[in-house]
Design an enzyme around this catalytic site. Structure first.
Site: not given
Length: 400
Positions: A113, A115, A120, A129, A186, A188, A220, A224, A227, A231, A240, A244, A331, A345
């Site tokens: 998978d 990114y 996204h 952040r 997600e 995808e 997917d 959250r 994760q 992670y 994850k 899927t 995503t 999002e």
């Protein structure tokens, strides 16, 4: 290529004769086998082509035959479905799609998978952040991805059981165990590998169409909260790997030739192995429905890294491809708020809940919610083709 079939095809159907996606179906009282979708029907390819490779419960044997064979079969199916002279022979091999059972169309060898959507990745960066640049320093130098779990790739319609795991909200001193409270989607696009490669060799961007058979839709599902706790430092794992979902139809690359567009400008210029002579970026329009209400329309053509670049990066270290490998885009999100391909999002991490027509609202998924992803693309001779749908309903967690 003719765009008219003697099989009745309703205007606006996902499956005109210019599409002919492949899937696996089981007719009533029969065994699972490979078929091609045309209008409201699926053509039994083992019967129509008298070829035992299609009398199997997966596409893998056909995928392994390679691009010349894929093109030969597509040409023959097109001939059978457009020339009235073949009608008497072919008609008995047609089954109504609503009278058969569809299943996962191929045996998944490996699952990767990516990114690859800048929108996204930037949205996630801004959320978590806020005092740093939204993208990590490596993001515009390579297609970021992770190796997922092939054994939990499931067919459309299979239930999605809410996963359990460790969660630690920032305000808690210690982690707790239980059902995910932040279950997400997600939206995808997936790419299915047919022709394998040898260990120790690289697959270039120019070889994309020699190895990738076709394209499907992917959801997917993501926990959250699980994760977010697990992670660091190694990346996605249990948040994850519980499910899927993949659509039942694989649209061949040859049907998507008119959908090819230029990859968005990339700055800085990618390293040599990631440069494309001809782009395989695709103009796909996705639609995400939550409980049958459209909540997002992500545009795939905004993806920063193309599927050919993703394939080249996936093999640049000498990792081999296997028939049945699946890799997904990550995503898909666009620049507008209603083009975001995940609930984290769309709700901006819970600060702006998604309001539904029934008066309810969502930050993340609740039990019994159903999510459906569809997509369309430009087809041959000005037609519009579709991918069917990938759908899944959330079932309560099994806590023991």
């Amino acid at each position: 290529m003719t765009t008219t079939s003697w099989v009745p095809v309703t205007e606006g159907s996902d499956f005109p004769v210019t599409n002919l996606p492949y899937g696996v179906f089981t007719p009533e009282g029969g065994s699972a086998r490979v078929g091609a979708a045309i209008g409201e029907y699926v053509l039994d390819l083992a019967a129509a082509l008298d070829d035992a490779v299609f009398a199997q419960p997966s596409l893998n044997a056909f995928l392994a035959q390679g691009r010349p064979r894929w093109q030969q079969v597509r040409a023959r199916i097109t001939e059978l479905l457009t020339d009235e002279a073949h009608r008497e022979l072919v008609e008995p091999a047609l089954h109504r799609i609503d009278e058969v059972r569809l299943s996962l169309p191929f045996e998944v060898a490996d699952y990767v998978d990516f990114y690859a959507s800048e929108y996204h990745a930037s949205n996630i960066g801004r959320m978590f952040r806020p005092d740093s640049p939204p993208l990590m320093p490596n993001w515009k130098h390579l297609p970021v991805g992770y190796h997922g779990r092939a054994g939990t790739v499931v067919g459309s319609g299979e239930p999605v059981v809410r996963p359990c795991g460790q969660r630690k909200p920032p305000q808690d001193a210690e982690p707790t165990f239980g059902p995910s409270q932040r279950l997400d989607i997600e939206a995808e696009v997936g790419f299915v590998v047919g022709t394998p490669s040898s260990m120790g060799t690289r697959v270039s961007t120019d070889e994309f169409a020699e190895h990738v058979f076709g394209v499907c839709l992917v959801n997917d599902w993501s926990a959250r909260d699980i994760q977010g706790w697990e992670y660091v430092p190694l990346g996605p794992f249990l948040g994850k790997s519980f499910a899927t979902s993949v659509s039942p139809w694989i649209v061949p690359l040859d049907a998507l030739e008119p959908a090819r567009v230029a990859t968005p400008p990339q700055e800085p210029e990618p390293l040599d192995y990631l440069r494309e002579q001809q782009s395989w970026a695709l103009d796909l329009a996705l639609e995400v429905r939550l409980n049958d209400e459209v909540v997002s329309r992500p545009p795939f053509d905004t993806l920063y890294w193309s599927p050919a670049q993703q394939l080249a990066h996936m093999t640049v270290n000498g990792a081999s491809l296997r028939t049945g490998d699946l890799y997904a885009s990550g995503t898909v999100s666009g620049p507008e708020p209603d083009q975001r391909g995940s609930l984290i999002e769309l709700s901006w991490n819970g600060h702006d809940p998604v309001k539904l027509d029934d008066g309810s609202q969502r930050v993340f998924l609740e039990d019994d919610d159903t999510v459906t992803i569809r997509a369309t693309a430009p087809g041959i001779e000005g037609t519009r083709i579709g991918f069917g749908e990938v759908t899944g309903t959330v079932h309560p967690a099994r806590e023991s």
